[in-house]
Every structure is written in structure tokens, then in C-alpha cells.
Design an enzyme around this catalytic site. Sequence first.
Site, mmCIF file in Angstrom:
data_model
loop_
_atom_site.group_PDB
_atom_site.id
_atom_site.type_symbol
_atom_site.label_atom_id
_atom_site.label_comp_id
_atom_site.label_asym_id
_atom_site.label_seq_id
_atom_site.Cartn_x
_atom_site.Cartn_y
_atom_site.Cartn_z
ATOM 1 N N LYS A 184 0.839 -1.196 0.000
ATOM 2 C CA LYS A 184 0.000 0.000 0.000
ATOM 3 C C LYS A 184 0.873 1.244 0.000
ATOM 4 C CE LYS A 184 -2.013 2.756 3.040
ATOM 5 N NZ LYS A 184 -2.131 3.949 2.209
ATOM 6 N N GLU A 198 10.190 1.546 10.154
ATOM 7 C CA GLU A 198 11.075 2.695 9.906
ATOM 8 C C GLU A 198 10.261 3.933 10.200
ATOM 9 O OE1 GLU A 198 14.212 2.538 9.183
ATOM 10 O OE2 GLU A 198 14.263 0.363 8.904
ATOM 11 N N CYS A 231 13.086 11.793 6.047
ATOM 12 C CA CYS A 231 13.225 11.359 7.444
ATOM 13 C C CYS A 231 14.652 11.560 7.939
ATOM 14 C CB CYS A 231 12.822 9.893 7.563
ATOM 15 S SG CYS A 231 13.712 8.850 6.404
ATOM 16 N N GLU A 258 9.084 15.962 15.747
ATOM 17 C CA GLU A 258 9.381 15.976 14.315
ATOM 18 C C GLU A 258 8.462 16.974 13.602
ATOM 19 O OE1 GLU A 258 8.219 12.560 11.903
ATOM 20 O OE2 GLU A 258 10.195 12.586 10.968
HETATM 21 P P1 NAD Z 1 2.052 7.938 8.065
HETATM 22 O O1 NAD Z 1 2.446 7.118 9.246
HETATM 23 O O2 NAD Z 1 0.924 8.859 8.192
HETATM 24 O O3 NAD Z 1 1.685 6.995 6.840
HETATM 25 C C1 NAD Z 1 2.574 6.037 6.315
HETATM 26 C C2 NAD Z 1 1.760 4.961 5.629
HETATM 27 O O4 NAD Z 1 1.011 4.260 6.610
HETATM 28 C C3 NAD Z 1 0.757 5.484 4.616
HETATM 29 O O5 NAD Z 1 0.702 4.612 3.523
HETATM 30 C C4 NAD Z 1 -0.536 5.460 5.408
HETATM 31 O O6 NAD Z 1 -1.670 5.367 4.607
HETATM 32 C C5 NAD Z 1 -0.349 4.213 6.236
HETATM 33 N N1 NAD Z 1 -1.152 4.134 7.455
HETATM 34 C C6 NAD Z 1 -1.724 5.131 8.162
HETATM 35 N N2 NAD Z 1 -2.407 4.634 9.208
HETATM 36 C C7 NAD Z 1 -2.254 3.294 9.183
HETATM 37 C C8 NAD Z 1 -2.696 2.230 10.013
HETATM 38 N N3 NAD Z 1 -3.445 2.433 11.081
HETATM 39 N N4 NAD Z 1 -2.315 0.980 9.700
HETATM 40 C C9 NAD Z 1 -1.537 0.738 8.636
HETATM 41 N N5 NAD Z 1 -1.096 1.712 7.802
HETATM 42 C C10 NAD Z 1 -1.445 2.975 8.076
HETATM 43 O O7 NAD Z 1 3.379 8.645 7.612
HETATM 44 P P2 NAD Z 1 3.516 9.711 6.427
HETATM 45 O O8 NAD Z 1 2.923 10.981 6.929
HETATM 46 O O9 NAD Z 1 3.062 9.115 5.160
HETATM 47 O O10 NAD Z 1 5.092 9.841 6.335
HETATM 48 C C11 NAD Z 1 5.827 10.730 7.090
HETATM 49 C C12 NAD Z 1 6.497 10.009 8.242
HETATM 50 O O11 NAD Z 1 7.268 8.938 7.752
HETATM 51 C C13 NAD Z 1 7.458 10.889 8.993
HETATM 52 O O12 NAD Z 1 7.303 10.672 10.363
HETATM 53 C C14 NAD Z 1 8.825 10.404 8.525
HETATM 54 O O13 NAD Z 1 9.862 10.622 9.434
HETATM 55 C C15 NAD Z 1 8.564 8.951 8.353
HETATM 56 N N6 NAD Z 1 9.549 8.367 7.466
HETATM 57 C C16 NAD Z 1 10.478 7.514 7.985
HETATM 58 C C17 NAD Z 1 11.443 6.967 7.170
HETATM 59 C C18 NAD Z 1 12.479 6.018 7.703
HETATM 60 O O14 NAD Z 1 13.144 5.377 6.910
HETATM 61 N N7 NAD Z 1 12.633 5.891 9.009
HETATM 62 C C19 NAD Z 1 11.446 7.277 5.801
HETATM 63 C C20 NAD Z 1 10.487 8.166 5.310
HETATM 64 C C21 NAD Z 1 9.536 8.690 6.146
#
Ligand code: NAD
Length: 480
Positions: free
Chosen positions: A173, A248, A282, A384
Site C-alpha cells: 500500500k 522505519e 526522514c 518531528e
Molecule cells: P504515516 O504514518 O501517516 O503513513 C505512512 C503509511 O502508513 C501510509 O501509507 C498510510 O496510509 C499508512 N497508514 C496510516 N495509518 C495506518 C494504520 N493504522 N495501519 C496501517 N497503515 C497505516 O506517515 P507519512 O505521513 O506518510 O510519512 C511521514 C512520516 O514517515 C514521517 O514521520 C517520517 O519521518 C517517516 N519516514 C520515515 C522513514 C524512515 O526510513 N525511518 C522514511 C520516510 C519517512
Amino acid sequence: MEKLANYINGQPTAPQSGKYLDNYNPAEGKVYSLIPDSDANDVAMAYTAAENAFATWANLPSAQRAQILSKIADLIDRDLEKLALAESIDNGKPVSLARVMDIPRASANMRFYATAAMHFASESHLTEGEAINYTLRTPIGVVGCISPWNLPLYLFTWKIAPALAVGCTVVAKPSELTPMTAFLFSQLCIEAGLPKGVLNIVHGLGPKVGQAIVEHPKITAISFTGGTVTGKTIAATAAPMFKKLSLELGGKNPNLVFADCDFEKAISTSIRSSFSNQGEICLCGSRILVERGIYEKFVNEFVAKTKQLKVGDPQDNTTNLGALVSEAHMKKVLSYIELAKQEGGKILVGGSQAKVFGRCENGYFVEPTVIVGLNHTCRTNQEEIFGPVVTIIPFDDENEGVMMANSTPYGLAATIWTENLSRAHRVAQQVKSGIIWINCWLLRDLRTPFGGMKQSGVGREGGWEAMKFFTEAKNVCVKI
Ligand code: NAD
């Protein structure tokens, strides 16, 4: 208006509900396509396709899996311009960045794990005089891969490539905010001849589609990249089912600048590590910690360089910062700038929504923002923000710098600037982050372990780590 489709059992597939969600072009602030508003029924269908495909894919000689994954990489390269433009439109990032970073890295991910499939081997242990143990590593089954919006195709492929390489089948997804390149990727998978059901892509909302993937009793492992709060929900849902998890999560990365650094390099790279991709990486160094001896000089030079950055139309090749991904995210970033002011911070440059005229006048742009005068413990320096906002904080000596670097609940990445070799290694050991860059930033070797400590995650991606994650180890002990 273009309607995107799920990719299930090798076919473009409409959501069973028949419902769609708006997909925004954030640089224009308007809807430009529709994405499937899928639900647990679509996930169930994707699971069945993945389950049916599993035995054949897992038993295919690794060289044949590698050939198909390499073919997909070649097709990404062929479509570089088209994919870069699509990524830029969907996410708001400059097309010039997508062209050199996102899309080349997506094909590199596919190619890297295609070749890794042919080199993956397992251990054996000789128990002297008694037995030989050997470890079998078999693909774990149908796995779930959930990715975020900031580096859409880059992080999507970073997860699915190792899963497919070891022989797992996947229900994936992408973020609902940036679904376009995953949709285009599904077309490339069809063209490359990826057998049906091996990869299934279900579009839609996190709490619906993502949650259904995590809750599915037969999806055995979840590889997730996203926010720490979402990571907690996923961990809580998956724990009673004993699912394997790779998480991650977020970061609040320190960029430690010592007085004995190469000043020019530290400044120019810090500009990149602060504002690349609008600060929505990130790994961005959002807390710049500077040794007091060069603090004033650093701040002046950094502010001067920040003022030269151009916020503008993502399709203009001279643009440095494009739009943030959504209106909601822009508001969140602006709210943190307000918080910083309330906490006593002084805005040296930026601080507001940026106005870009013409085509982009309704877009979600934020000025690159530099804040000083805040204590390292305040919320602005602990939470963050994930936008083009950095703070600069002075420290007096190495111990204090390390203490400040380690003072947040996160531990993803850190950058250290010093020409003192002993200090570089000493500080690298002391900083509690999974990824340390010394005198560089975002220099990636895909073989290295990638991931965070503390609330930045659980487990590591990259190299063999990801291949091991998607396999189950079995020890076989043979008496001799
Ligand atoms: P998010 O957690 O809102 O969403 C990430 C994904 O999870 C999306 O596809 C979303 O639809 C899905 N999701 C949301 N709720 C869910 C649930 N209850 N169950 C399963 N899936 C669910 O994050 P975002 O806003 O898309 O991304 C930004 C965040 O990602 C920031 O905190 C950033 O630091 C982090 N990030 C981390 C890394 C890393 O490698 N550590 C890399 C990139 C981004």
C-alpha cells in the site's frame, strides 16, 4: 479525470466499493486524479492472489526472479522522465530532484535486490566432532509493505524489492497522498512479465487499507515506513498475532558541527540536509548543533545561503524547494513555526507560507525557515516537524553536543562535522542513532544496515538485513 486502479492478480482492478478519493496536485492545490478508496475486501482479494502465486514464485530459481526484477529496473530507467514528472506532480517536489534522486534510486533498489537474490546464502556451523548445522532461509510467505508519501516510489521499491527477491509475494500500500508512481509501476510490472499475484497494490486510506493489511491473519510480516504514531498502532495490532515487524519511523536528527570542521563543506551540505525535498526526508538534519566558537559565523553564513534558495514551481528547473505534500501538512509545519515563536524562538529567515504566482498560486509552499534562541528541550526541538524548518543551537564542548544530540526520543540519523579523526569516531560511537554520516549526508550504500534506534524504529532494512527479514531461518542439525 484519470482514475487510478489497484493492481490485483496481475490486473488493473477497480475497488470493490466503487468509491474513489481525490488526489491533489499540491503545487496547484487542486484535485487532478482519483484513487481507489479500497477497503478490507480489496485487501482480502489481494491476499488470495498473493497466496495463490506464492508457491510458484518462491520456487522459481532465483536467477529467474532476478531477471524479472532487473527488467522492471530497466523499464523504470526507460520511463525516467515520465516517472519524475509524475512524482513531482503528485508530491510537490522539484522535478529536477525526482529526476536525479527518487526515480534513479527506485530502479537502483530493484536492480540491487535482483542481483542480491543470486548471491543470498546462508550459514553453516560445525559442532566439532559431533554435527554440522546448516541454516535454511525460506521466504516467509505473503507479506505486507506500507510506505509513506515523502519519497514515494523510492521507498515503495525499497520494501517490495527485497521481499520479491527472496521469493515472498506482496500486498503493498503506497501512501494515499502520493499513489501515482506506484500505479505507473504496476503497469511496468505487467510489461515486465511479473507473474500475476506476485505483487498486489491496494490503494486507499491508512486506517482502512493499511489497517486491513496489518490485521490480516495470514499476512505474516509487515514492513512499514511512516510516522512513529502510526508505527505504534501497527505494533499494537500486530503483536498478538506475533507478526514479524520492520518499522522505519520518524526522526529529529542532529547535525553536529564542531569548530574544527571544514566550514564551507559543512555549510553547503547542511543547506542540503536541511531543505532537500522541502525538509520532508526522514534523514534531514532538523536540529543544527554548532560549537560556540563558530556559532555566530555559522548562523550568518547559513542564513545568507538560505535566503538564496528559490521556492517555486516544481517544474521549473531552477526551483530549490517545491510544494509541501498537502494543505494539512503545510498547516502542521506552519503551526510548529508558531509554536517556536511562543517558545521564545527568533525567526531569522522564512517563517511563513510562501507565495508562488501563476499556475502555483494556490499551492502549499512554505519558506525555508531558520530559528534560533530555543533550548534543546523545548517541543520545537523535540518533535518531528518534517518540513523546511531548522533550529540552530550552540553547544560549549563535545560532551554537551553529544548530550543535546541524544536528548530526543528519536534516533534515526545524525551528521557530524569535524576534521579531527579521533573526535569523529568517538562522537559517532556516542550518538544514539542508527545512521551516522561524518562530513557528508545522505551518502548511501545499499548494502549497509538502515534504520533507527529508540522511537525511530524497530529492525533494519538494507542489504542482507532486508533479505533476512523476509525469510524464516531454520536450523538443520546433522549428526556426524
Ligand atoms: P504515516 O504514518 O501517516 O503513513 C505512512 C503509511 O502508513 C501510509 O501509507 C498510510 O496510509 C499508512 N497508514 C496510516 N495509518 C495506518 C494504520 N493504522 N495501519 C496501517 N497503515 C497505516 O506517515 P507519512 O505521513 O506518510 O510519512 C511521514 C512520516 O514517515 C514521517 O514521520 C517520517 O519521518 C517517516 N519516514 C520515515 C522513514 C524512515 O526510513 N525511518 C522514511 C520516510 C519517512
